[in-house]
Enzyme design. Structure first.
Site: not given
Lengths: 327, 327
Positions: B10, B104, B133, B204
């Protein structure tokens, strides 16, 4: 089950906290490490004083007795001041003991030396408890920001002075009254010079400097200014304008130059330390990739300090066990 | 110098961020690890799109090509969604690659499975970037609070919804206008459902649950409430009374029961999340020894996410190098 023998040097609040936490978390330690953790000896100053220590533990005023404990693996150090701590820990390292220390004054001065000595003897030193109690700032800097370049650290590293400033502002107490309350609550020492004068924060800042930048600034060039000159009028005027005085320890690296200071700083509402109140400590790290990180929590106290020391201990044993398992 | 070959799956903001950070921090990586880090391949979706990737890097739309890179050691995964990520990572683990992921949604669903699989193949998985992050919450929970018992976690895990609430309150913007600004600034997706609806925070939170408690609550029993029902009047009334609405993700363990929720919560000025503003994320951990710890910082963005992934990478390589050195 394998037994790891440890000793505790000093049995004040911190030493007792470690002892108690190891008793109350024995099962947890066994689950994590697969070993039994045994406190085999405690070094104290006064044999007459009553202490809650199990009968089978060697309680002594003689450090030689501690060193002579057969198969001693780990030394928890919770003494105050440089001497004789440095000498004790040097001897313990020479006997191949791992070290976990909470002694910031000693470690600010001798930390770099002890780490080098530990490397030559292939033992480890945990010193999370020297800075900001249970707030895991040492390990965060050492392990989680390795690629990141840290340019600045700003921190509240002394809970007592932060508590006094908070009380003076919130309750309009005089400095003396706020200090009195801090002493009543056990936050401040009978002689509070180190806390309110900024010296306690200074030692912690020097430990952060060694860790983050590999060196310390010249101590003579560090501005250290306490909080006792701040008046209620000044705090009130700041407050009216949405500012707060915080006792800020700061490290900045520009090029090869490290500058450091401990002083009252006027922070605005957007400053990450503006809302750090009471006895909390906080460290703000400016890192080039991660950005501005803030870590906050109880900076002192029996349990938080014991927490830092026991988590260090677990980390040290794990790092050794992994290598045993793979070698 | 030894070379470690890695691939990136990606090449959106996150994948590109990792690529750039490895180029700009190559010297730093060599200093820390004693190896050269080489991005040997990048998996993309559209070959026509222009990208700033060096000529010698294999750029392909075919995952088989990535798997066939000789001596590939590490896979950075920065794809969105469960599929085909899970399948790709399973195959990479079977080829004995270490994994660093930022995904996630995939990791909330398949993380526990992937970790087990990685253990059987003796490889590691870094997933710091899946939650908050660049804020090092995963490693803090996994490594620095092992003896501590965590009873509750409260967190702001979605920067977009926190930014919208902050703008609505501070600038008296309507929800729609605040969302528009978030989109203009690149904080919110074209379809913001996952952010403002609480689903992003939910995934998350489930990752934090697996890590902290070893399991997740039944997903059907987790209350997920977004922020779009909050009116300016409600925010204003709260503000007048010194309260703020925060979009709080919460995990509580009582006995053997884990409860979880994501919802707007009225916080007072003493609440550790009250002052977390804008796109910042923060996690408040209630631990039995350390006390209440708060970790705050940028919860998204190219550099902070790349930071988490590269720090994970370094940690993985170090843990292996230590064992090489000692075995």
């Amino acid at each position: 089950m394998e037994v790891i023998k440890a000793a505790i040097l000093g049995f004040g609040t911190v030493g007792e906290g470690v002892y108690e936490a190891i008793q109350t978390h024995q099962q947890q330690l066994q689950n994590i490490l697969g070993v039994e953790v045994q406190i085999a000896g405690v070094l104290i100053q006064d044999l007459e004083k009553e202490r809650n220590i199990a009968d089978e533990v060697l309680v002594t005023t003689n450090f030689e007795d501690i060193l002579n404990i057969p198969d001693l693996q780990v030394v928890f150090e919770a003494i105050v001041g440089e001497d004789p701590s440095y000498s004790y820990l040097s001897q313990a390292i020479d006997k191949r003991c791992d070290i976990v220390t909470a002694n910031k004054v000693m470690f600010a001065t001798y930390g770099e030396k002890l780490i080098k000595k530990a490397q030559t003897q292939n033992v480890k030193i945990g010193y999370e408890a020297t800075v900001a109690g249970g707030v895991p700032i040492i390990r965060t800097l050492a392990q989680q920001l390795q690629v990141n370049k840290v340019g600045r650290i700003q921190a509240i590293l002394n809970g007592t002075s932060n508590f006094i400033l908070t009380e003076m502002r919130n309750k309009e107490l005089s400095f003396e009254n706020a200090l009195g309350i801090a002493q009543e609550l056990g936050y401040a020492e009978a002689d509070p010079t180190n806390d309110i004068g900024g010296f306690d924060a200074f030692y912690k800042l020097m430990i952060l400097s060694s860790l983050t930048f590999g060196e310390q600034p010249d101590w003579d060039e560090v501005k250290i200014e306490g909080i006792s000159a701040l008046s209620n009028d000044q705090l009130e005027e700041a407050n009216q304008n949405n500012f707060r005085y915080k006792h800020v320890a700061e490290l900045i690296k520009e090029g090869d130059n490290i500058s450091a200071s401990v002083s009252p700083v006027l922070t605005d509402a957007d400053h990450p330390l503006y809302n750090v109140e009471g006895v909390d400590n906080a460290v703000v790290i400016e890192a080039n990739l991660a950005g501005t990180l803030t870590i906050q929590g109880p900076g002192a106290g029996k349990k938080p300090t014991a927490s830092a020391m026991i988590e260090d201990f677990v980390h040290i044993i794990q790092s050794k066990k992994t290598s045993y398992a793979l070698s």
